[in-house]
Design an enzyme around this catalytic site. Structure first.
Site, PDB file in Angstrom:
ATOM      1  N   GLY A 163      -1.120  -7.787   1.310  1.00  0.00           N
ATOM      2  CA  GLY A 163      -2.123  -8.834   1.155  1.00  0.00           C
ATOM      3  C   GLY A 163      -3.234  -8.498   0.174  1.00  0.00           C
ATOM      4  CD  GLU A 190       5.690  -4.991   5.218  1.00  0.00           C
ATOM      5  OE1 GLU A 190       5.827  -5.962   4.476  1.00  0.00           O
ATOM      6  OE2 GLU A 190       5.169  -5.055   6.344  1.00  0.00           O
ATOM      7  CG  ASN A 203       5.381 -11.536   8.391  1.00  0.00           C
ATOM      8  OD1 ASN A 203       5.197 -12.379   9.272  1.00  0.00           O
ATOM      9  ND2 ASN A 203       4.782 -10.358   8.383  1.00  0.00           N
ATOM     10  CD1 TRP A 204       6.492 -17.874   6.099  1.00  0.00           C
ATOM     11  CD2 TRP A 204       6.834 -19.557   7.526  1.00  0.00           C
ATOM     12  NE1 TRP A 204       7.410 -18.739   5.524  1.00  0.00           N
ATOM     13  CE2 TRP A 204       7.637 -19.783   6.384  1.00  0.00           C
ATOM     14  CE3 TRP A 204       6.891 -20.494   8.565  1.00  0.00           C
ATOM     15  CZ2 TRP A 204       8.469 -20.893   6.247  1.00  0.00           C
ATOM     16  CZ3 TRP A 204       7.722 -21.602   8.443  1.00  0.00           C
ATOM     17  CH2 TRP A 204       8.502 -21.803   7.290  1.00  0.00           C
ATOM     18  CE  LYS A 205       1.625 -10.762   6.659  1.00  0.00           C
ATOM     19  NZ  LYS A 205       0.762  -9.813   5.979  1.00  0.00           N
ATOM     20  CG  HIS A 207       3.527  -6.386  10.059  1.00  0.00           C
ATOM     21  ND1 HIS A 207       2.190  -6.306   9.762  1.00  0.00           N
ATOM     22  CD2 HIS A 207       4.137  -6.872   8.948  1.00  0.00           C
ATOM     23  CE1 HIS A 207       2.003  -6.727   8.511  1.00  0.00           C
ATOM     24  NE2 HIS A 207       3.164  -7.073   8.000  1.00  0.00           N
ATOM     25  N   GLY A 233       4.955 -11.663   2.488  1.00  0.00           N
ATOM     26  CA  GLY A 233       3.932 -12.359   3.273  1.00  0.00           C
ATOM     27  C   GLY A 233       3.398 -13.556   2.509  1.00  0.00           C
ATOM     28  N   GLY A 234       2.287 -13.355   1.801  1.00  0.00           N
ATOM     29  CA  GLY A 234       1.595 -14.444   1.110  1.00  0.00           C
ATOM     30  C   GLY A 234       2.500 -15.336   0.264  1.00  0.00           C
ATOM     31  CB  SER A 273       1.136  -7.420  -3.155  1.00  0.00           C
ATOM     32  OG  SER A 273      -0.033  -7.375  -2.358  1.00  0.00           O
ATOM     33  CD  GLU A 303      -0.752  -8.220   8.874  1.00  0.00           C
ATOM     34  OE1 GLU A 303      -0.133  -9.124   9.461  1.00  0.00           O
ATOM     35  OE2 GLU A 303      -0.853  -8.167   7.626  1.00  0.00           O
TER      36      GLU A 303
HETATM   37  P1  PGA Z   1       2.062  -9.651   1.613  1.00  0.00           P
HETATM   38  O1  PGA Z   1       2.479  -9.280   3.125  1.00  0.00           O
HETATM   39  O2  PGA Z   1       3.323  -9.997   0.880  1.00  0.00           O
HETATM   40  O3  PGA Z   1       1.108 -10.804   1.741  1.00  0.00           O
HETATM   41  O4  PGA Z   1       1.419  -8.437   1.041  1.00  0.00           O
HETATM   42  C1  PGA Z   1       3.623  -8.523   3.394  1.00  0.00           C
HETATM   43  C2  PGA Z   1       3.749  -8.274   4.865  1.00  0.00           C
HETATM   44  O5  PGA Z   1       2.733  -8.043   5.540  1.00  0.00           O
HETATM   45  O6  PGA Z   1       4.865  -8.276   5.427  1.00  0.00           O
END
Ligand code: PGA
Length: 264
Positions: free
Chosen positions: A182, A176, A10-12, A104, A243-244, A222, A106
């Protein structure tokens, strides 16, 4: 039944088109060393403006177009109309997407998405022939108050409401924990597996045992190259939403490599 693992990046809201292209090329050239059978299902969710480009690289990278799938990070449930700033399932499909991430944390937190909206999106995605990746997760406060399971179960029941067992079986869920996203704080693998088993039992209640056995449930929060082996060794974790660590080809490729060591 054996469920094929999924590693989804997930590149956000990151990467310009040129950066997305370079990163995607770094991933696709790594995947070209393997056959589709050896690999997990690899899914990349770039920003909307890079979907088309990423999709065309996936089709022309020599991997036969079957090793890399593209996902949207969100969609609207209506097919078209006066919804400024939104994108429909058909538009995502037209641009080359096979999956759409919905719900998600967010989006729930910053854009006030409700369980009802997520359910409408899931139905629209399935009706359009794509696969929803339905996210759920608890806050730190909910975990500390001991309400993790009740909260997650209610998110899952709401998201899957009115969806046929057949469609539930092809869907993907991502567990998640919000406090792990993150933050560098990964949820303990055994605990993530426990929650994912609980999710599978809720799926069984609402859609039957066969759908619960088929649906792929990922862990996210993470995930790093150093955590994935232990996560993938768990009985019910079918992959990861990253994500990251998906923003660098080296770390994402290493996550794929370490996944292949454990299970594919
Ligand atoms: P993260 O993000 O790996 O940076 O914790 C995961 C996500 O939000 O899907």
């Amino acid at each position: 039944m054996s469920r094929k693992p999924i590693i989804a990046g997930n590149w956000k809201m990151n990467l310009l088109q040129s950066e997305a292209k370079a990163l995607f090329e770094g991933i696709s050239s790594y995947l070209s060393n393997y056959t589709a059978v050896q690999l997990p299902t690899v899914v990349i969710a770039p920003v909307f403006t890079s979907i088309n480009q990423v999709h065309s690289i996936a089709c022309n990278c020599g991997c036969g177009g079957n090793k890399l799938s593209v996902a949207g990070q969100n969609c609207h449930w209506e097919s078209s109309g006066a919804y400024t700033g939104e994108i429909s399932v058909e538009m995502l499909k037209d641009a080359g997407c096979e999956y759409v991430i919905i719900g998600h944390s967010e989006r729930r937190q910053y854009f006030s998405e409700t369980d009802e909206m997520i359910n409408k999106k899931a139905k629209a995605i399935l009706a359009g022939g794509l696969i929803p990746i339905i996210c759920c997760g608890e806050t730190l406060e909910q975990r500390e108050a001991g309400s993790t399971d009740v909260h997650i179960a209610s998110q899952i029941r709401a998201a899957l409401s009115g969806i046929s067992s057949e469609d539930v079986a092809k869907s993907v869920i991502a567990y998640e924990p919000i406090w792990a996203i993150g933050t560098g704080k990964t949820c303990d693998s055994a605990e993530a597996n426990r929650v994912i088993k609980m999710i599978r039992s809720v799926v069984s209640e609402v859609a039957g045992a066969s759908a619960a056995d088929s649906i792929r449930i990922l862990y996210g929060g993470s995930v790093k190259p150093s955590t994935i082996e232990e996560q993938m060794s768990q009985s019910d974790i079918d992959g990861a939403l990253v994500g990251g660590a998906s923003l660098k080809a080296d770390s994402f490729n290493e996550i794929i490599a370490n996944t292949m060591k454990v299970s594919v």
